[in-house]
Write a protein that holds these residues in place. Structure first.
Motif, mmCIF file in Angstrom:
data_model
loop_
_atom_site.group_PDB
_atom_site.id
_atom_site.type_symbol
_atom_site.label_atom_id
_atom_site.label_comp_id
_atom_site.label_asym_id
_atom_site.label_seq_id
_atom_site.Cartn_x
_atom_site.Cartn_y
_atom_site.Cartn_z
ATOM 1 N N LEU A 119 0.829 -1.196 0.000
ATOM 2 C CA LEU A 119 0.000 0.000 0.000
ATOM 3 C C LEU A 119 0.868 1.253 0.000
ATOM 4 O O LEU A 119 1.993 1.254 0.511
ATOM 5 N N SER A 178 -5.250 9.721 -0.730
ATOM 6 C CA SER A 178 -5.727 8.417 -1.175
ATOM 7 C C SER A 178 -4.782 7.325 -0.698
ATOM 8 O O SER A 178 -3.564 7.455 -0.833
ATOM 9 N N HIS A 185 -3.809 3.542 -1.677
ATOM 10 C CA HIS A 185 -4.022 2.704 -2.861
ATOM 11 C C HIS A 185 -3.039 1.543 -2.876
ATOM 12 O O HIS A 185 -1.958 1.601 -2.273
ATOM 13 N N ASP A 192 1.640 6.042 -8.662
ATOM 14 C CA ASP A 192 0.407 6.641 -8.123
ATOM 15 C C ASP A 192 -0.838 6.255 -8.923
ATOM 16 O O ASP A 192 -1.762 7.063 -9.076
ATOM 17 N N PRO A 238 -5.194 0.688 -7.760
ATOM 18 C CA PRO A 238 -6.585 0.761 -7.308
ATOM 19 C C PRO A 238 -6.693 1.337 -5.895
ATOM 20 O O PRO A 238 -5.907 1.011 -5.005
ATOM 21 N N ILE A 239 -7.690 2.198 -5.720
ATOM 22 C CA ILE A 239 -7.851 2.964 -4.485
ATOM 23 C C ILE A 239 -8.562 2.129 -3.421
ATOM 24 O O ILE A 239 -9.542 1.447 -3.701
ATOM 25 N N VAL A 240 -8.046 2.200 -2.191
ATOM 26 C CA VAL A 240 -8.639 1.516 -1.047
ATOM 27 C C VAL A 240 -9.491 2.472 -0.226
ATOM 28 O O VAL A 240 -10.582 2.121 0.229
ATOM 29 N N GLN A 275 -10.199 7.036 0.593
ATOM 30 C CA GLN A 275 -9.885 8.436 0.305
ATOM 31 C C GLN A 275 -10.507 9.340 1.355
ATOM 32 O O GLN A 275 -11.522 8.989 1.966
ATOM 33 N N ARG A 327 -8.734 -4.365 -9.636
ATOM 34 C CA ARG A 327 -9.643 -3.450 -8.942
ATOM 35 C C ARG A 327 -9.646 -3.774 -7.453
ATOM 36 O O ARG A 327 -9.344 -4.904 -7.046
ATOM 37 N N THR A 328 -10.013 -2.774 -6.640
ATOM 38 C CA THR A 328 -10.193 -3.007 -5.214
ATOM 39 C C THR A 328 -11.605 -3.532 -4.986
ATOM 40 O O THR A 328 -12.582 -2.908 -5.409
#
Length: 214
Positions: A110, A140, A142, A149, A152-154, A156, A200-201
């Motif tokens: 992460l 964010s 991710h 950068d 996939p975002i975890v 925010q 994807r997350t």
């Protein structure tokens, strides 16, 4: 080691303020992760002393002593493997990791970036935000992928941009949110509520409330 807790390795280059927020969060008995090792690529980085003061094992892997990025990354990876690390958190780590290292830790590494990704990647995101004239900025957590950068975002968190904001003032308000958000993002991944799947997350049912999106 507490049963079932994920062992986390943290990579730093400097003062380690986000590392400190992870260490503090992991002291809670019900937190699903423990900080097992902090590694810095810079001898004397301020974060090393902070980690040692909290009773955390530390190591220095000086990038200047290695002929190339891959050999440095291999040494870092070996340190984490020897420490039995399950997940890696980048916390102000100022080196670009090789694709091979990133792929080795896919779904288990992460990063936190001070912008609402995919906006304002790379350096000086607060300056980029001010120059763009946005009303909302933030940070964010991710998963790390080879492209900088872009994982996939975890999780925010948003911060309003105030009239007359300076780069330093905006950065300070975003940093306060980083210290809250990074422990949450790690908690989701370590606790199995968020995972990387098919690029994807994927969040477990009920996790959206933990992100404050309900």
């Amino acid at each position: 080691m507490h049963g079932g807790k994920k062992r986390v390795g943290v990579l730093i280059s400097g003062r380690g303020s986000n590392m400190a927020s992870l260490i503090e969060a992991a002291q809670a008995p019900d937190y699903p992760a423990e900080i097992a090792l902090v590694v810095s690529n810079r001898p004397g980085a301020g974060g090393l002393a902070r980690a040692e003061a909290a009773g955390i094992r530390t190591a220095t892997v000086d990038h200047k002593l290695f002929p190339d990025r891959a050999s440095f990354d291999e040494a870092v990876g070996q340190a984490f493997v020897q420490a039995g690390v399950d997940l890696i958190c980048l916390a102000g780590f100022m080196r670009i990791l090789s694709d091979g290292f990133v792929e080795q830790w896919t779904g288990r590494m992460l990063n936190i970036h001070p912008s609402l990704l995919p906006l304002f990647k790379g350096l000086r995101p607060h300056r980029q935000a001010l120059d763009a004239g946005v009303c909302i900025h933030g940070c964010s957590v991710h998963f790390v992928v080879p492209e900088l950068d872009s994982g996939p975002i975890v999780a925010q968190a948003a911060v309003p941009v105030l009239p007359g904001d300076t780069e330093d003032g905006l950065a300070a308000r975003v940093l306060a949110e980083e210290h809250r958000l990074y422990p949450l993002g790690l908690e989701l991944v370590a606790g199995g509520q968020a995972r990387l799947e098919g690029g994807r997350t994927v969040l477990a049912s009920g996790s959206r409330t933990a992100l404050g999106l309900a």
